[in-house]
Design an enzyme around this catalytic site. Structure first.
Site, PDB file in Angstrom:
ATOM      1  N   SER A 127       0.872  -1.193  -0.031  1.00  7.53           N
ATOM      2  CA  SER A 127       0.040  -0.075  -0.327  1.00  7.53           C
ATOM      3  C   SER A 127       0.789   1.256  -0.032  1.00  7.53           C
ATOM      4  O   SER A 127       1.480   1.397   1.058  1.00  7.53           O
ATOM      5  CB  SER A 127      -0.805  -0.026   1.078  1.00  7.53           C
ATOM      6  OG  SER A 127      -1.333   1.342   1.532  1.00  7.53           O
ATOM      7  N   HIS A 187      -1.240  -1.544  -4.013  1.00  7.12           N
ATOM      8  CA  HIS A 187      -2.279  -1.363  -3.325  1.00  7.12           C
ATOM      9  C   HIS A 187      -2.579   0.260  -3.163  1.00  7.12           C
ATOM     10  O   HIS A 187      -1.748   1.107  -2.488  1.00  7.12           O
ATOM     11  CB  HIS A 187      -2.556  -1.848  -1.717  1.00  7.12           C
ATOM     12  CG  HIS A 187      -3.905  -1.742  -1.133  1.00  7.12           C
ATOM     13  ND1 HIS A 187      -4.827  -2.753  -1.234  1.00  7.12           N
ATOM     14  CD2 HIS A 187      -4.493  -0.644  -0.386  1.00  7.12           C
ATOM     15  CE1 HIS A 187      -5.808  -2.261  -0.573  1.00  7.12           C
ATOM     16  NE2 HIS A 187      -5.542  -1.073   0.170  1.00  7.12           N
ATOM     17  N   ASP A 193      -4.448   3.590  -1.959  1.00  4.13           N
ATOM     18  CA  ASP A 193      -5.782   3.870  -1.205  1.00  4.13           C
ATOM     19  C   ASP A 193      -6.388   5.196  -1.267  1.00  4.13           C
ATOM     20  O   ASP A 193      -5.627   6.102  -1.251  1.00  4.13           O
ATOM     21  CB  ASP A 193      -5.108   3.933   0.283  1.00  4.13           C
ATOM     22  CG  ASP A 193      -4.906   2.348   0.993  1.00  4.13           C
ATOM     23  OD1 ASP A 193      -5.909   1.746   0.840  1.00  4.13           O
ATOM     24  OD2 ASP A 193      -3.784   2.037   1.606  1.00  4.13           O
ATOM     25  N   MET A 202      -8.924   7.890  -0.542  1.00  6.82           N
ATOM     26  CA  MET A 202      -9.767   8.468   0.615  1.00  6.82           C
ATOM     27  C   MET A 202     -10.350   9.821   0.247  1.00  6.82           C
ATOM     28  O   MET A 202      -9.560  10.711  -0.257  1.00  6.82           O
ATOM     29  CB  MET A 202      -8.885   8.693   1.938  1.00  6.82           C
ATOM     30  CG  MET A 202      -8.387   7.359   2.307  1.00  6.82           C
ATOM     31  SD  MET A 202      -7.358   7.529   3.699  1.00  6.82           S
ATOM     32  CE  MET A 202      -6.684   6.002   4.041  1.00  6.82           C
ATOM     33  N   HIS A 225      -8.159   0.622  -3.641  1.00 10.49           N
ATOM     34  CA  HIS A 225      -9.063   0.557  -2.555  1.00 10.49           C
ATOM     35  C   HIS A 225     -10.053   1.920  -2.242  1.00 10.49           C
ATOM     36  O   HIS A 225      -9.283   3.011  -1.970  1.00 10.49           O
ATOM     37  CB  HIS A 225      -8.284   0.045  -1.478  1.00 10.49           C
ATOM     38  CG  HIS A 225      -9.041  -0.046  -0.240  1.00 10.49           C
ATOM     39  ND1 HIS A 225      -8.721  -0.181   1.155  1.00 10.49           N
ATOM     40  CD2 HIS A 225     -10.444  -0.104   0.196  1.00 10.49           C
ATOM     41  CE1 HIS A 225      -9.496  -0.014   2.092  1.00 10.49           C
ATOM     42  NE2 HIS A 225     -10.414  -0.065   1.471  1.00 10.49           N
ATOM     43  N   MET A 241     -12.063   4.015  -0.513  1.00 10.62           N
ATOM     44  CA  MET A 241     -12.681   4.525   0.786  1.00 10.62           C
ATOM     45  C   MET A 241     -13.308   5.807   0.469  1.00 10.62           C
ATOM     46  O   MET A 241     -13.123   6.795   1.051  1.00 10.62           O
ATOM     47  CB  MET A 241     -11.545   4.558   1.776  1.00 10.62           C
ATOM     48  CG  MET A 241     -10.939   3.041   2.246  1.00 10.62           C
ATOM     49  SD  MET A 241      -9.425   3.299   3.056  1.00 10.62           S
ATOM     50  CE  MET A 241      -8.490   3.426   1.657  1.00 10.62           C
ATOM     51  N   MET A 279     -11.317  -5.134   6.436  1.00 12.22           N
ATOM     52  CA  MET A 279     -10.485  -4.531   6.878  1.00 12.22           C
ATOM     53  C   MET A 279     -10.222  -4.934   8.290  1.00 12.22           C
ATOM     54  O   MET A 279     -11.189  -5.330   9.120  1.00 12.22           O
ATOM     55  CB  MET A 279     -11.437  -3.255   7.114  1.00 12.22           C
ATOM     56  CG  MET A 279     -11.514  -2.338   5.597  1.00 12.22           C
ATOM     57  SD  MET A 279     -10.064  -2.044   4.830  1.00 12.22           S
ATOM     58  CE  MET A 279      -9.020  -1.045   5.999  1.00 12.22           C
ATOM     59  N   GLY A 285      -0.540   2.464   9.626  1.00 12.43           N
ATOM     60  CA  GLY A 285       0.141   2.441  11.024  1.00 12.43           C
ATOM     61  C   GLY A 285      -0.650   2.286  12.153  1.00 12.43           C
ATOM     62  O   GLY A 285      -0.139   2.435  13.215  1.00 12.43           O
ATOM     63  N   ASP A 334      -6.513  -6.161   5.356  1.00 12.60           N
ATOM     64  CA  ASP A 334      -5.850  -4.780   5.093  1.00 12.60           C
ATOM     65  C   ASP A 334      -5.814  -4.020   6.419  1.00 12.60           C
ATOM     66  O   ASP A 334      -7.000  -3.617   6.770  1.00 12.60           O
ATOM     67  CB  ASP A 334      -6.591  -3.999   3.968  1.00 12.60           C
ATOM     68  CG  ASP A 334      -6.008  -2.596   3.727  1.00 12.60           C
ATOM     69  OD1 ASP A 334      -4.929  -2.420   3.825  1.00 12.60           O
ATOM     70  OD2 ASP A 334      -6.624  -2.041   2.971  1.00 12.60           O
ATOM     71  N   GLY A 375      -2.911  -2.953   9.516  1.00 13.15           N
ATOM     72  CA  GLY A 375      -2.092  -3.514  10.697  1.00 13.15           C
ATOM     73  C   GLY A 375      -1.259  -4.898  10.450  1.00 13.15           C
ATOM     74  O   GLY A 375      -1.021  -5.447  11.327  1.00 13.15           O
TER      75      GLY A 375
HETATM   76  C1  DX5 Z   1      -6.350   1.990   5.731  1.00 12.66           C
HETATM   77  C2  DX5 Z   1      -5.957   1.604   4.476  1.00 12.66           C
HETATM   78  C3  DX5 Z   1      -4.838   0.691   4.445  1.00 12.66           C
HETATM   79  C4  DX5 Z   1      -3.464   1.079   4.995  1.00 12.66           C
HETATM   80  C5  DX5 Z   1      -2.723   0.100   5.642  1.00 12.66           C
HETATM   81  O1  DX5 Z   1      -7.233   2.856   5.679  1.00 12.66           O
HETATM   82  O2  DX5 Z   1      -7.017   1.103   3.618  1.00 12.66           O
HETATM   83  O3  DX5 Z   1      -4.647  -0.063   3.250  1.00 12.66           O
HETATM   84  O4  DX5 Z   1      -2.757   1.771   4.092  1.00 12.66           O
HETATM   85  O5  DX5 Z   1      -1.571   0.641   6.272  1.00 12.66           O
HETATM   86  P1  DX5 Z   1      -0.955  -0.354   7.376  1.00 12.66           P
HETATM   87  O6  DX5 Z   1      -0.357  -1.451   6.719  1.00 12.66           O
HETATM   88  O7  DX5 Z   1       0.362   0.592   7.957  1.00 12.66           O
HETATM   89  O8  DX5 Z   1      -1.940  -0.651   8.652  1.00 12.66           O
HETATM   90 ZN    ZN Z   2      -6.370  -0.010   1.927  1.00 10.13          ZN
END
Ligand code: DX5
Ligand code: ZN
Length: 228
Positions: free
Chosen positions: A17, A42, A44, A46, A76, A78, A150, A158, A184, A186
């Protein structure tokens, strides 16, 4: 070569990601994780509404696609109004677009979204947040190419892994082998084995990969995949 989502072997895939990449050096970062063995990039997305953060839009995706014509781009979404973004991200080179069940009114809308994504030449995924009842996807999950569970509340990289997400691994036994089961949030070497053993075959990770020095990333990706 791009990974095939319906790989009958079900071999684990690892998506890097780019939310945790150094954006000032994005091209080098993507090149590095692809060299280090990541199967997917990946992306992300938002919107500051569905989640309390803004990240990247089609222009960033298009830039990555231009620089890496053979990379598999796992987008992805969101966002609150996913249907608004399918065409822009298809044009920006997405291979897979995953939207959230929480952003849909019901099954009919989710299935219409999947159809539209496929008309645009992409694979379709559906994502579910930790607090959402699994019943929301019960009747439609097998109509997608990928189900994304998720394991954090989305919005930031993080964050700490939420172990209750492992329960969603039971979907593996219910879904046809042609449907990938992704997790996805942590995800890292310390929990990857538990995640794979729970049933997940596709692992997305941001900080566990990009938070490590370049020389260590291939090792991390191999550990996520269970190859080391
Ligand atoms: C969270 C994202 C994840 C995120 C994962 O909102 O959809 O893809 O980047 O980040 P880590 O792997 O650091 O938890
Ligand atoms: Zn993601």
């Amino acid at each position: 070569m791009k990974p095939k989502l319906d790989d009958p072997s079900g071999a684990p895939y690892v998506g890097a990601s780019i939310l945790s990449a150094d954006f000032a050096r994005l091209g080098e970062e993507v090149a590095d994780v692809l060299d280090a063995g990541a199967d997917f990039i990946h992306v992300d997305v938002m919107d500051g509404h569905f989640v309390p953060n803004l990240s990247m839009g089609p222009a960033v995706c298009a830039g990555v696609r231009r620089a890496f014509p053979d990379a598999y781009l796992d987008v992805h979404l969101m966002v609150s109004d996913p249907g608004h973004w399918f065409e822009p991200f298809a044009q920006a080179g997405a291979d897979l677009m995953t939207f959230h069940v929480e952003a849909c009114e019901g099954d009919a809308e989710a299935l219409a979204h999947a159809e539209r994504i496929r008309e645009l030449g992409c694979a379709a995924g559906i994502a579910i947040n930790p607090p959402t009842e699994q019943a929301r996807i019960a009747w439609i999950a097998d109509r997608f190419d990928l189900v994304l569970a998720m394991s954090v509340i989305p919005g930031y990289s993080g964050q700490a892994f939420m172990p209750e997400a492992l329960e969603r691994g039971k979907l593996r036994a219910e879904l046809p082998s042609s449907v990938r089961l992704e997790i996805d949030g942590g995800v890292g070497p310390e929990n990857a084995r538990r995640i794979r053993d729970a049933g997940f075959d596709t692992l997305a990770a941001a900080s566990a990969i990009f938070g490590r020095p370049i020389g260590e990333r291939a090792g991390v990706i191999a550990e996520l995949r269970g190859a080391s």
